[in-house]
Design a protein around this motif. Structure first.
Motif, PDB file in Angstrom:
ATOM      1  N   GLY A  51      23.647  18.207  39.945  1.00  0.00           N
ATOM      2  CA  GLY A  51      22.776  18.122  41.115  1.00  0.00           C
ATOM      3  C   GLY A  51      23.544  17.948  42.408  1.00  0.00           C
ATOM      4  N   MET A  52      24.724  18.533  42.463  1.00  0.00           N
ATOM      5  CA  MET A  52      25.581  18.389  43.644  1.00  0.00           C
ATOM      6  C   MET A  52      25.592  19.671  44.463  1.00  0.00           C
ATOM      7  N   GLU A  53      25.961  19.505  45.738  1.00  0.00           N
ATOM      8  CA  GLU A  53      26.224  20.640  46.610  1.00  0.00           C
ATOM      9  C   GLU A  53      27.615  20.468  47.176  1.00  0.00           C
ATOM     10  N   SER A  54      28.381  21.537  47.136  1.00  0.00           N
ATOM     11  CA  SER A  54      29.742  21.509  47.672  1.00  0.00           C
ATOM     12  C   SER A  54      30.078  22.916  48.149  1.00  0.00           C
ATOM     13  N   ALA A  55      30.136  23.092  49.457  1.00  0.00           N
ATOM     14  CA  ALA A  55      30.410  24.414  50.019  1.00  0.00           C
ATOM     15  C   ALA A  55      31.762  24.948  49.560  1.00  0.00           C
ATOM     16  N   VAL A  56      32.752  24.066  49.483  1.00  0.00           N
ATOM     17  CA  VAL A  56      34.087  24.499  49.074  1.00  0.00           C
ATOM     18  C   VAL A  56      34.068  25.010  47.640  1.00  0.00           C
ATOM     19  N   ASP A  57      33.428  24.264  46.734  1.00  0.00           N
ATOM     20  CA  ASP A  57      33.371  24.685  45.338  1.00  0.00           C
ATOM     21  C   ASP A  57      32.503  25.927  45.167  1.00  0.00           C
ATOM     22  N   ALA A  58      31.383  25.980  45.843  1.00  0.00           N
ATOM     23  CA  ALA A  58      30.453  27.090  45.672  1.00  0.00           C
ATOM     24  C   ALA A  58      30.972  28.383  46.275  1.00  0.00           C
ATOM     25  N   ALA A  59      31.775  28.303  47.337  1.00  0.00           N
ATOM     26  CA  ALA A  59      32.247  29.508  48.028  1.00  0.00           C
ATOM     27  C   ALA A  59      33.347  30.227  47.272  1.00  0.00           C
ATOM     28  N   SER A  60      34.029  29.532  46.411  1.00  0.00           N
ATOM     29  CA  SER A  60      35.143  30.152  45.705  1.00  0.00           C
ATOM     30  C   SER A  60      34.630  31.203  44.740  1.00  0.00           C
ATOM     31  N   GLY A  61      35.240  32.339  44.757  1.00  0.00           N
ATOM     32  CA  GLY A  61      34.826  33.422  43.869  1.00  0.00           C
ATOM     33  C   GLY A  61      35.888  34.495  43.798  1.00  0.00           C
ATOM     34  N   ARG A  62      35.480  35.649  43.334  1.00  0.00           N
ATOM     35  CA  ARG A  62      36.395  36.769  43.203  1.00  0.00           C
ATOM     36  C   ARG A  62      36.927  37.214  44.551  1.00  0.00           C
ATOM     37  N   ARG A  63      38.223  37.477  44.592  1.00  0.00           N
ATOM     38  CA  ARG A  63      38.821  38.063  45.781  1.00  0.00           C
ATOM     39  C   ARG A  63      38.552  39.558  45.765  1.00  0.00           C
ATOM     40  N   PRO A  64      38.383  40.151  46.940  1.00  0.00           N
ATOM     41  CA  PRO A  64      38.195  41.593  46.945  1.00  0.00           C
ATOM     42  C   PRO A  64      39.438  42.285  46.404  1.00  0.00           C
ATOM     43  N   ARG A  65      39.248  43.289  45.588  1.00  0.00           N
ATOM     44  CA  ARG A  65      40.362  44.061  45.044  1.00  0.00           C
ATOM     45  C   ARG A  65      40.575  45.281  45.915  1.00  0.00           C
ATOM     46  N   ILE A  66      41.806  45.456  46.349  1.00  0.00           N
ATOM     47  CA  ILE A  66      42.145  46.608  47.179  1.00  0.00           C
ATOM     48  C   ILE A  66      42.913  47.586  46.300  1.00  0.00           C
ATOM     49  N   PRO A  67      42.400  48.808  46.164  1.00  0.00           N
ATOM     50  CA  PRO A  67      43.065  49.800  45.319  1.00  0.00           C
ATOM     51  C   PRO A  67      44.511  50.052  45.777  1.00  0.00           C
ATOM     52  N   PRO A  68      45.402  50.382  44.834  1.00  0.00           N
ATOM     53  CA  PRO A  68      46.810  50.612  45.175  1.00  0.00           C
ATOM     54  C   PRO A  68      47.025  51.626  46.296  1.00  0.00           C
ATOM     55  N   ALA A  69      46.260  52.700  46.328  1.00  0.00           N
ATOM     56  CA  ALA A  69      46.428  53.700  47.383  1.00  0.00           C
ATOM     57  C   ALA A  69      46.121  53.101  48.757  1.00  0.00           C
ATOM     58  N   GLU A  70      45.107  52.227  48.805  1.00  0.00           N
ATOM     59  CA  GLU A  70      44.767  51.590  50.078  1.00  0.00           C
ATOM     60  C   GLU A  70      45.825  50.557  50.469  1.00  0.00           C
ATOM     61  N   LEU A  71      46.378  49.842  49.488  1.00  0.00           N
ATOM     62  CA  LEU A  71      47.458  48.896  49.794  1.00  0.00           C
ATOM     63  C   LEU A  71      48.666  49.628  50.368  1.00  0.00           C
ATOM     64  N   GLU A  72      48.975  50.787  49.797  1.00  0.00           N
ATOM     65  CA  GLU A  72      50.094  51.590  50.291  1.00  0.00           C
ATOM     66  C   GLU A  72      49.815  52.051  51.729  1.00  0.00           C
ATOM     67  N   ALA A  73      48.573  52.477  51.996  1.00  0.00           N
ATOM     68  CA  ALA A  73      48.198  52.899  53.345  1.00  0.00           C
ATOM     69  C   ALA A  73      48.308  51.736  54.326  1.00  0.00           C
ATOM     70  N   LEU A  74      47.875  50.550  53.896  1.00  0.00           N
ATOM     71  CA  LEU A  74      47.973  49.372  54.763  1.00  0.00           C
ATOM     72  C   LEU A  74      49.422  49.006  55.046  1.00  0.00           C
ATOM     73  N   ALA A  75      50.280  49.143  54.057  1.00  0.00           N
ATOM     74  CA  ALA A  75      51.705  48.879  54.272  1.00  0.00           C
ATOM     75  C   ALA A  75      52.275  49.851  55.306  1.00  0.00           C
ATOM     76  N   GLY A  76      51.850  51.101  55.242  1.00  0.00           N
ATOM     77  CA  GLY A  76      52.290  52.084  56.225  1.00  0.00           C
ATOM     78  C   GLY A  76      51.824  51.722  57.625  1.00  0.00           C
TER      79      GLY A  76
END
Length: 118
Positions: A51-76
């Motif tokens: 019966g608790m509320e905790s914004a820090v605990d509740a907000a944690s979740g999956r990080r967005p996954r960036i496809p390898p091709a997009e990571l390479e483009a971002l590095a460029g």
């Protein structure tokens, strides 16, 4: 969680829990169905049960996954930004603007689609 917002403060502690293979598998299936990491799913169950509320605990979740091709483009793009320092310091506005156009052409589509899939 919106990838453009400031992430919540880091969680303070780790609880190591040993689980049977069957329980671990069921947690993984349930978490995936809810679109959460296993840890985020367990934290949410604990918050609900206590019966608790905790914004820090509740907000944690999956990080967005960036496809390898997009990571390479971002590095460029990062390399391009670094390369623009010289022309910018020499006042070569045309060269800087052309570089910024190339950066925008890569960066904007990736950012617009960030977190939509993968």
């Amino acid at each position: 969680m919106d990838p453009l917002k400031k992430p919540p403060a880091a969680l303070d502690t780790v609880l190591g829990v040993k689980l049977s293979t069957a329980l671990r598998a069921r947690i993984a299936v349930a978490a995936k169905a809810d679109g959460l990491s296993d840890s985020a799913w367990l934290r949410q169950r604990a918050l609900d049960r206590l019966g608790m509320e905790s914004a820090v605990d509740a907000a944690s979740g999956r990080r967005p996954r960036i496809p390898p091709a997009e990571l390479e483009a971002l590095a460029g793009v990062v390399r391009e930004i670094g390369a623009l320092h010289g022309p910018a310091s020499l006042g070569k506005a045309g060269e800087v603007l052309a570089g910024l156009d190339k950066i925008r052409a890569v960066l904007i589509p990736i950012c617009v689609n960030l977190g939509r899939g993968a």
